[in-house]
Every structure is written in structure tokens, then in C-alpha cells.
Design a protein around this motif. Structure first.
Motif, mmCIF file in Angstrom:
data_model
loop_
_atom_site.group_PDB
_atom_site.id
_atom_site.type_symbol
_atom_site.label_atom_id
_atom_site.label_comp_id
_atom_site.label_asym_id
_atom_site.label_seq_id
_atom_site.Cartn_x
_atom_site.Cartn_y
_atom_site.Cartn_z
ATOM 1 N N LEU A 117 22.214 -2.846 48.384
ATOM 2 C CA LEU A 117 23.247 -2.944 48.868
ATOM 3 C C LEU A 117 24.440 -2.371 47.165
ATOM 4 O O LEU A 117 25.345 -1.737 46.942
ATOM 5 C CB LEU A 117 23.889 -3.769 49.016
ATOM 6 C CG LEU A 117 23.244 -3.561 50.716
ATOM 7 C CD1 LEU A 117 23.199 -5.326 50.888
ATOM 8 C CD2 LEU A 117 23.642 -3.143 51.529
ATOM 9 N N ASP A 118 24.084 -3.175 46.743
ATOM 10 C CA ASP A 118 24.568 -3.758 45.399
ATOM 11 C C ASP A 118 24.530 -3.020 43.633
ATOM 12 O O ASP A 118 24.417 -3.678 43.299
ATOM 13 C CB ASP A 118 24.720 -5.589 45.192
ATOM 14 C CG ASP A 118 25.703 -5.687 46.065
ATOM 15 O OD1 ASP A 118 26.389 -5.543 46.769
ATOM 16 O OD2 ASP A 118 24.703 -7.360 46.936
ATOM 17 N N GLY A 119 22.985 -2.444 43.245
ATOM 18 C CA GLY A 119 22.492 -2.107 42.593
ATOM 19 C C GLY A 119 23.236 -1.132 41.540
ATOM 20 O O GLY A 119 24.089 -0.419 42.043
ATOM 21 N N THR A 120 22.400 -0.638 41.141
ATOM 22 C CA THR A 120 23.026 0.702 40.073
ATOM 23 C C THR A 120 22.047 1.674 40.285
ATOM 24 O O THR A 120 20.613 1.054 40.171
ATOM 25 C CB THR A 120 23.139 0.005 38.698
ATOM 26 O OG1 THR A 120 24.156 1.489 38.740
ATOM 27 C CG2 THR A 120 22.620 0.106 37.650
ATOM 28 N N VAL A 121 22.081 3.086 39.962
ATOM 29 C CA VAL A 121 20.634 3.735 40.005
ATOM 30 C C VAL A 121 20.191 4.152 38.231
ATOM 31 O O VAL A 121 21.444 4.923 37.754
ATOM 32 C CB VAL A 121 21.121 5.688 40.641
ATOM 33 C CG1 VAL A 121 19.791 6.881 41.252
ATOM 34 C CG2 VAL A 121 21.982 5.654 42.111
ATOM 35 N N ARG A 122 18.846 4.091 38.243
ATOM 36 C CA ARG A 122 18.431 4.187 37.217
ATOM 37 C C ARG A 122 17.539 5.664 37.234
ATOM 38 O O ARG A 122 17.174 5.811 38.602
ATOM 39 C CB ARG A 122 17.025 3.309 36.956
ATOM 40 C CG ARG A 122 18.501 2.259 36.908
ATOM 41 C CD ARG A 122 19.694 2.362 35.159
ATOM 42 N NE ARG A 122 19.502 0.749 36.104
ATOM 43 C CZ ARG A 122 20.386 0.132 35.147
ATOM 44 N NH1 ARG A 122 21.377 0.761 34.495
ATOM 45 N NH2 ARG A 122 20.335 -1.747 35.001
ATOM 46 N N ARG A 123 17.836 6.612 36.357
ATOM 47 C CA ARG A 123 17.439 7.748 36.606
ATOM 48 C C ARG A 123 15.751 7.255 35.929
ATOM 49 O O ARG A 123 15.757 7.070 34.261
ATOM 50 C CB ARG A 123 17.644 9.274 35.325
ATOM 51 C CG ARG A 123 19.691 9.198 36.383
ATOM 52 C CD ARG A 123 19.322 9.658 37.717
ATOM 53 N NE ARG A 123 18.508 11.193 38.069
ATOM 54 C CZ ARG A 123 18.652 11.347 39.090
ATOM 55 N NH1 ARG A 123 19.209 11.109 40.491
ATOM 56 N NH2 ARG A 123 17.888 12.421 39.896
ATOM 57 N N LEU A 124 15.007 8.325 36.311
ATOM 58 C CA LEU A 124 13.423 8.051 35.849
ATOM 59 C C LEU A 124 13.011 9.119 36.185
ATOM 60 O O LEU A 124 13.114 10.375 36.517
ATOM 61 C CB LEU A 124 12.580 7.007 37.032
ATOM 62 C CG LEU A 124 13.215 5.633 37.193
ATOM 63 C CD1 LEU A 124 12.712 5.070 38.497
ATOM 64 C CD2 LEU A 124 13.095 4.975 35.804
ATOM 65 N N ASP A 125 12.191 9.055 35.092
ATOM 66 C CA ASP A 125 11.062 10.240 34.550
ATOM 67 C C ASP A 125 10.179 10.424 35.684
ATOM 68 O O ASP A 125 10.468 9.720 36.502
ATOM 69 C CB ASP A 125 10.278 9.980 33.662
ATOM 70 C CG ASP A 125 11.403 10.531 32.443
ATOM 71 O OD1 ASP A 125 12.674 11.120 31.831
ATOM 72 O OD2 ASP A 125 10.688 9.982 31.136
ATOM 73 N N LEU A 126 9.686 12.253 35.642
ATOM 74 C CA LEU A 126 9.311 12.430 36.762
ATOM 75 C C LEU A 126 7.703 13.652 36.387
ATOM 76 O O LEU A 126 7.850 14.252 35.118
ATOM 77 C CB LEU A 126 9.109 13.148 38.003
ATOM 78 C CG LEU A 126 8.391 13.224 39.020
ATOM 79 C CD1 LEU A 126 8.160 12.037 39.376
ATOM 80 C CD2 LEU A 126 9.120 14.434 40.052
ATOM 81 N N LEU A 127 6.471 12.688 37.010
ATOM 82 C CA LEU A 127 4.719 14.235 35.788
ATOM 83 C C LEU A 127 4.432 15.108 37.484
ATOM 84 O O LEU A 127 4.635 14.341 38.253
ATOM 85 C CB LEU A 127 4.190 13.238 35.825
ATOM 86 C CG LEU A 127 2.789 13.608 34.028
ATOM 87 C CD1 LEU A 127 3.643 14.309 32.690
ATOM 88 C CD2 LEU A 127 2.208 12.841 34.154
ATOM 89 N N VAL A 128 4.933 15.892 36.806
ATOM 90 C CA VAL A 128 4.632 17.252 38.488
ATOM 91 C C VAL A 128 3.654 18.052 37.240
ATOM 92 O O VAL A 128 3.678 18.967 36.508
ATOM 93 C CB VAL A 128 5.996 17.650 38.468
ATOM 94 C CG1 VAL A 128 5.527 18.789 39.469
ATOM 95 C CG2 VAL A 128 7.258 16.830 38.985
ATOM 96 N N ASP A 129 2.642 18.470 38.184
ATOM 97 C CA ASP A 129 1.015 19.174 37.448
ATOM 98 C C ASP A 129 1.856 20.609 38.511
ATOM 99 O O ASP A 129 2.378 20.963 39.747
ATOM 100 C CB ASP A 129 0.504 18.589 38.719
ATOM 101 C CG ASP A 129 0.060 18.304 39.971
ATOM 102 O OD1 ASP A 129 0.252 19.503 40.664
ATOM 103 O OD2 ASP A 129 -0.549 17.185 40.600
ATOM 104 N N ASP A 130 0.356 21.617 38.884
ATOM 105 C CA ASP A 130 1.282 22.782 38.756
ATOM 106 C C ASP A 130 0.619 23.721 40.590
ATOM 107 O O ASP A 130 0.899 24.301 41.083
ATOM 108 C CB ASP A 130 0.279 23.811 38.531
ATOM 109 C CG ASP A 130 -1.307 23.331 37.797
ATOM 110 O OD1 ASP A 130 -1.439 22.242 38.495
ATOM 111 O OD2 ASP A 130 -1.616 23.922 36.569
ATOM 112 N N SER A 131 0.246 22.254 40.756
ATOM 113 C CA SER A 131 0.297 21.844 42.242
ATOM 114 C C SER A 131 0.965 21.568 43.296
ATOM 115 O O SER A 131 1.516 21.230 43.766
ATOM 116 C CB SER A 131 -1.245 21.386 42.918
ATOM 117 O OG SER A 131 -1.484 20.163 42.432
#
Length: 269
Positions: A117-131
């Protein structure tokens, strides 16, 4: 948080069965602070349908790491991860919440619900594979063998005793060597002619921190945006889940690919 913010609260079936009291507390806190639509799916398929029908509501998942991973994977496949933010209230056994807590989600149910309700959005990295698979935390190639000892039996105990009397027990388990080709941003780190113990990867700050563990040499550290592993059939462990066997896999780091709502005082570094 705006008074007009609308939430879609999806309660994972495992959380509902394992800790109904925590689910009730989270629902009460969220409903008191925002307009919350509560969904109680009974299967992964219903979970997927509920998420797909969220409309403009912000998704809030009540569940463990597996529920979080399922949600991120679904939104990634829909190419909608960048469109908004995801929230999680962790409910489950401690060993099933390691990823959530490592990302900064509070351990207590009331605190996690208040952060929604009161927090803030943090942008995070993502590791994505070729599938199109996603990794939020740690990646290990190849997967370390799981130790699953069988229940002891009289016959098994006798055989163990005989083996002990015939020859002394080894002082340490032998490390299995693997023959894999590893490339980081097109640069060859190790090839199939060099025995490899393991490879560990974690995305940090928009790049992947890669540690190569040769069988007979000190570890090598590097960073990369794209990592490719190939060779004889191998399995890998991503966020605690084993996948494979495969003969080739490429992982790419997507910087700040998804948003997670965390407490405002969570350190940026």
C-alpha cells in the motif's frame, strides 16, 4: 498510494492451504487500504486466467517464491512486465521464501501488506534464456546433484558395514568434471577441452556476474550481458529449479526489466 488504486489480490492455492491465518491478515490489511478484488484460484491454470483478466488492476500475489516466479514468467511471456509493477505478500515455509526476502520483501505478513500500500516500485534486472525462461536469483550450470538418500533398510545397513570393513571410506566426495563451452559477450571463457566443475551466475546492476569454477584452477570472475553455454547434455539449476537436459542455452540480462513494490526505506544499493 492513491486512494483510487485498484488491486487484484491473487491468493496462491498453496498459501491458502498452508497458512490461512496469514492470508486472512494480508487480505484485511489490503482491503482496508485500497479497493481490492480477491481471487482464490484452485489450480495453476486458474491462477493464469485470473492474472490475464486483471485489466487495470495492480496484481498482488499472496504466496511463496514459486508463485512469484510463476507470475513474473507469465507477465514476461505476455511482454507486459514493463507495463506496471508487481507486489508480493510472502506466505509459506521459510525455505520457500528465500528469493522474496533476498529481493527485499518484508518477512512479516502485516509489514509486507503495508509495503504493497505504501511502498515504492524498484526496477529489477531479469535473466532471460532463449526458451523464454526467467531467472530472478541464482543460476548454476550444471545443476548440482540433489542428495536424496533412501530410507535405511537392514540389508542396506549390512552392505554399508561390509563396504566399510573391506575398504576405508573416502575422505571427500570426488568432484565431477564437465566438458562445456562457455562464452560471455562472445568471449570464450572455457572450452570443452578444459574440465569444469561449475558455473554460477547472478544478475546485478544490469549485467551478469559470472564465476567459472575450473576443476584444477582458481575461480575466474567476469561480467557479461549475454552468456552462452554449450556442450554435451547438461542440466542447470535456476532459482532452485532444475531444467534440462539441453545442449545449448543462452541467457541475456534485461536491465530494470520488471518492477517490484518494496518498502520505501529499502536500500537502493
Amino acid at each position: 498510494m492513491s486512494d483510487h488504486d485498484q488491486l487484484l489480490v491473487i491468493v496462491d492455492p498453496v498459501a491458502r492451504r498452508s497458512d490461512g491465518e496469514s492470508v486472512r491478515i494480508a487480505k484485511d490489511v489490503l482491503s482496508a487500504g485500497a479497493e481490492a478484488k480477491i481471487c482464490l484460484p484452485d489450480s495453476p491454470e486458474e491462477f493464469t486466467r485470473a492474472l490475464a483478466r486483471r485489466g487495470s488492476r495492480r496484481p498482488v500475489v499472496l504466496g511463496d517464491d514459486r508463485a512469484l516466479l510463476r507470475t513474473v514468467a507469465l507477465l514476461h511471456r505476455e511482454r507486459e512486465l514493463a507495463a506496471g509493477a508487481l507486489s508480493l505478500v510472502p506466505i509459506g515455509a521459510p525455505d520457500a521464501l528465500e528469493i522474496a526476502h533476498a529481493l527485499g520483501v518484508p518477512r512479516s505478513t502485516p509489514a509486507a501488506a503495508r509495503a504493497v500500500l505504501d511502498g515504492t516500485v524498484r526496477r529489477l534486472d531479469l535473466l532471460v534464456d532463449d526458451s523464454d525462461g526467467v531467472v530472478l536469483g541464482d543460476l548454476q550450470v550444471p545443476a548440482s546433484p540433489a542428495l536424496t538418500p533412501a530410507s535405511p533398510t537392514v540389508w542396506g545397513t549390512c552392505r554399508s558395514l561390509v563396504r566399510t570393513l573391506v575398504r576405508p571410506a573416502p575422505t571427500a566426495l570426488a568432484v565431477r568434471a564437465h566438458r562445456l563451452r562457455v562464452e560471455a559477450d562472445g568471449v570464450l571463457l572455457t572450452d570443452v577441452d578444459t574440465p569444469l566443475e561449475s558455473l554460477t551466475v547472478r544478475s546485478v546492476g544490469g549485467t551478469a556476474e559470472v564465476v567459472v569454477h575450473p576443476s584444477a584452477a582458481p575461480p575466474r570472475h567476469t561480467t557479461a550481458r549475454v552468456l552462452t553455454v554449450s556442450g554435451p547434455d547438461f542440466r542447470y539449476r535456476a532459482d532452485g529449479r532444475v531444467t534440462g537436459p539441453v545442449r545449448r542455452r543462452t541467457w541475456t540480462v534485461l536491465g530494470e526489466a520488471w518492477g517490484l513494490t518494496l518498502p520505501r526505506d529499502w536500500p537502493l544499493g
